[in-house]
Structures are given as C-alpha cells and as structure tokens.
Design an enzyme around this catalytic site. Structure first.
Site, short mmCIF file in Angstrom:
data_model
loop_
_atom_site.label_atom_id
_atom_site.label_comp_id
_atom_site.label_asym_id
_atom_site.label_seq_id
_atom_site.Cartn_x
_atom_site.Cartn_y
_atom_site.Cartn_z
N CYS A 132 0.68 -0.87 0.01
CA CYS A 132 -0.13 -0.16 -0.17
C CYS A 132 1.03 1.21 -0.21
O CYS A 132 0.43 1.91 -0.73
CB CYS A 132 -0.94 0.18 1.41
SG CYS A 132 0.10 -1.17 2.76
N HIS A 261 -2.91 6.48 4.23
CA HIS A 261 -1.57 6.02 4.76
C HIS A 261 -0.82 7.36 4.07
O HIS A 261 -1.42 7.87 2.84
CB HIS A 261 -0.53 5.87 4.65
CG HIS A 261 -0.86 3.76 4.97
ND1 HIS A 261 -1.88 3.74 5.54
CD2 HIS A 261 -0.91 2.73 4.16
CE1 HIS A 261 -1.83 2.40 6.07
NE2 HIS A 261 -1.19 1.64 4.73
#
Ligand code: A2P
Length: 360
Positions: A132, A261
């Site tokens: 990710c 994130h």
C-alpha cells in the site's frame, strides 16, 4: 462480456473494499465467488443487492468452482496466496494478489496501472498488487522520475491501522475508548504515563499500545535492522519504476488513524525540478490530485489529511517545496486511502487494464 470473479478473503477489510470497488466502478461482473476461512462458513456477502454465501477456501472447493471462474482477487495473507494462487492460475484464472507472496518473483508483474501496465501479459496469470505505501508513493514519483530521473528517495510513513486488517482497527478503537474513559480534563497533565496507558489485551495485532501512541515497527525486523515493510518499499519501488539504481531508505510508522496512509517524501533528482514544474507535472498525472495551497484561508485546501483522503479513489500530494539540504531536491506529503488505491482500487484497476489491453 461479463466475468465470474472469485474474491479470496471476501470477509476482510480489503476484501470488502474489493467487492465495493468492483461494484462502484461498474466492472462487468456476472457472478461473485466469495472465499474465506472456515470461520466465515455460512456468512452471507452482499454484492449488487444479491446475497452470496461465503465458500470455505479448500482445494476441493477451488477445483469444484474453478471451471466457472475467470478472474480472482486475493487478500487473505501471504501464506494463503502462496498455496492457492497457483491452483487458480493453473486452471487459467488471472489472479491479482494483494499479499507480499509473489511481488518480488522476477517473472511476476508487480503492477500500478498508472506506472507500468506494459508488464501485464496473457501468459502471466499471477499478478502482484504492490504494498500500500509503495503504490501511493510511486503514483506520485513516477511522472517526476520520467522527466528528471530520481536518484534518491527518503520516506517516512504514517500508516493507518486498517493496513493491518479489521482486527487492528478494532484494537485502536478499544484502546482509545479505554484511555478516554479513564482520562479527565484534570488528569491530562500528570507526572507519568499511567493516565494514557491501558492494559494490552492478548492476543493483540500490535506489539505495543496503538491508542494515543505511535509504533515505529510495521511487520517484522530483518537482519539489517530495517523492518520488512520498509524493505518492501525499497525493493518494490525499484521493481515498479524499473530502475535498480535509485537509492531508497524508508522508515515506516503505525499511527492511531483508522484509514489512509500519509508519507513525508524527500527526493533528489538528476535534473533540477522547480516547485512550480513539479506541481505542473503532478497536476496532469493520472490518479493524482495536487492539494497544495499553504496560505489558503480554508485549512482543508492547504494540504491533504488522512480523514480527507478516506474513501477517495485518488492519491493526494501537497506541501511540495524545495529540499533545503541538497541541490536538486524536493519534499512532499502524499496521502491516500490504503484500502482503496493502496489495495482494492489498484487491484480492480489492474483488472480494468487487462480488459483495456484485451488480455482477457
Ligand atoms: P475470515 O473472515 O474467515 O477469517 P483482514 O485483513 O481484515 O484481517 O481479513 C483477512 C481475510 O482473509 C478474511 O476474509 C479472512 O477470512 C481471510 N483469511 C484469513 N486466513 C484465511 C485462510 N486460511 N483461508 C481462507 N481465508 C482466510
């Protein structure tokens, strides 16, 4: 043309988003085959208002249904992928695998559709979805690399708990609740940490408390004192950008955020790129939105934040400025929903790319 699609790990945080992305992006799905562990036997999954019963992932069940399946999305961990992806692939099914199991195998394409879609091929049935944190970083850096050649990347991540799965989000929720329930306005300032510390329930996902804390460890430690997550960022970035010469160093930190994130990224380029040039390059980059207006009265327009990026199918970049410590350097702040572009969305975009390139 429509497809029957297996979703392995369909009950998980990423699996659920994979189903939602297939639906909202209107991928031509005929039927879903939702696989999960024996724990989910009998559970129902809703897709396009239709209920599907979860199928237990066993070799027998895969063989039973594989004739009807053309595509598979995997997000059930590396050991499940190692064992089951080849079983699907040998029956001619294209597998997009979200785990780390296959990413660094030389023959396996590691794909971010905006960056290296040319690595997809008819005979490469297993396709790896990158880590990710790597995906959101390369989506932003690839267009700059193309113009100015990046020589060095330093990255520090601020990764949300959803990256470690649904149970990890629950751990943040429970610990935060426990801290808040014992705190009062008067007890905010105290002589030790006892007001912020809660007992760690066992078994737990995180090694230490995540509620109101930061953890500078994601995944296990390796011999070189980096974590596996940090080395994923190093190795996967080089593979995706097809440039082994880039020097990369990463520090990955888990933060008490549920979703999306964030990353502080320093780059050094061979050719000088001004802040204005970088903004122009990124303004026309696919999948990227520049949100960078530091003096705006409205703080939400100054820079991206994880809450803002949650549920968005885009990677945001802001705080673009010159690195004061070197000649040709830039600093930036990159934020994206790790369950979407960092996982489910990228996986579904790979399927879209297979269609677009007439590979399926
Ligand atoms: P289950 O819900 O039955 O445990 P998350 O990343 O949110 O923790 O989700 C992990 C996903 O992977 C879930 O759908 C989980 O199913 C699935 N999973 C985990 N281990 C296995 C396994 N051994 N076989 C099949 N599915 C698994």
């Amino acid at each position: 043309m429509t497809f029957n699609i297996a979703v392995v790990g369909a009950t998980g945080a990423v699996g659920q988003e994979m189903l939602r992305m297939l639906e909202v992006r209107n991928f031509p799905v005929k039927k879903i085959y939702p696989f999960a562990s024996s724990r989910s036997k009998g559970k129902k999954i809703l897709f396009k208002n239709q209920e599907y019963e979860v199928i237990e992932l066993t070799k027998e069940n895969v063989k039973k249904y594989s004739k009807d399946i053309q595509l598979a999305l995997f997000s059930a961990g590396a050991s499940v992928s190692k064992e089951y992806a080849p079983i699907f692939a040998e029956d001619g099914i294209f597998v997009v695998d979200n785990s780390s199991a296959w990413r660094m195998e030389p023959e396996i394409p590691l794909v971010v559709p905006e960056v290296n879609p040319h690595t997809l091929a008819k005979d490469k049935k297993i396709i790896a979805n990158p880590n990710c944190s790597t995906i959101q970083m390369v989506v932003v850096l690839a267009p700059i690399h193309k113009v100015a050649k990046i020589k060095r990347i330093i990255v520090s991540t601020y990764q949300s708990t959803s990256g470690a799965g649904g149970k990890a989000m629950l751990e943040l929720y429970e610990e935060s609740k426990a801290v808040l329930s014992k705190l009062s306005e008067e007890s905010l300032i105290s002589k030790d940490n006892s007001n912020f510390l809660v007992e760690k329930k066992q078994p737990s996902v995180f090694p230490v408390q995540i509620g109101f804390n930061l953890i500078p460890q994601i995944d296990i430690f390796l011999q070189n004192l980096y974590t596996k997550e940090e080395m994923k960022m190093v190795n996967e970035t080089k593979k995706i950008l097809e440039d082994e010469s880039i020097k990369i160093s990463a520090q990955c930190v888990r933060v008490p955020v549920f979703r999306a994130h964030s990353e502080s990224v320093w780059i050094e380029t061979e050719k000088k790129v001004s802040v204005q040039q970088a903004k122009e390059i990124l303004a026309s980059a696919k999948g990227v939105k520049v949100l960078d207006d530091p003096f705006n009265q409205d703080a939400s327009l100054r820079y991206p934040t994880p809450i803002e990026a949650t549920s968005k199918q885009i990677t945001y970049v802001g705080r673009i400025r010159e690195d004061l410590s070197c000649e040709n350097g830039l600093v930036m702040w990159i934020v994206s929903d790790n369950l979407l572009k960092g996982a489910a969305l990228n996986a579904v975009e790979i399927l879209e790319e297979l269609l677009y390139r007439k590979i399926i």
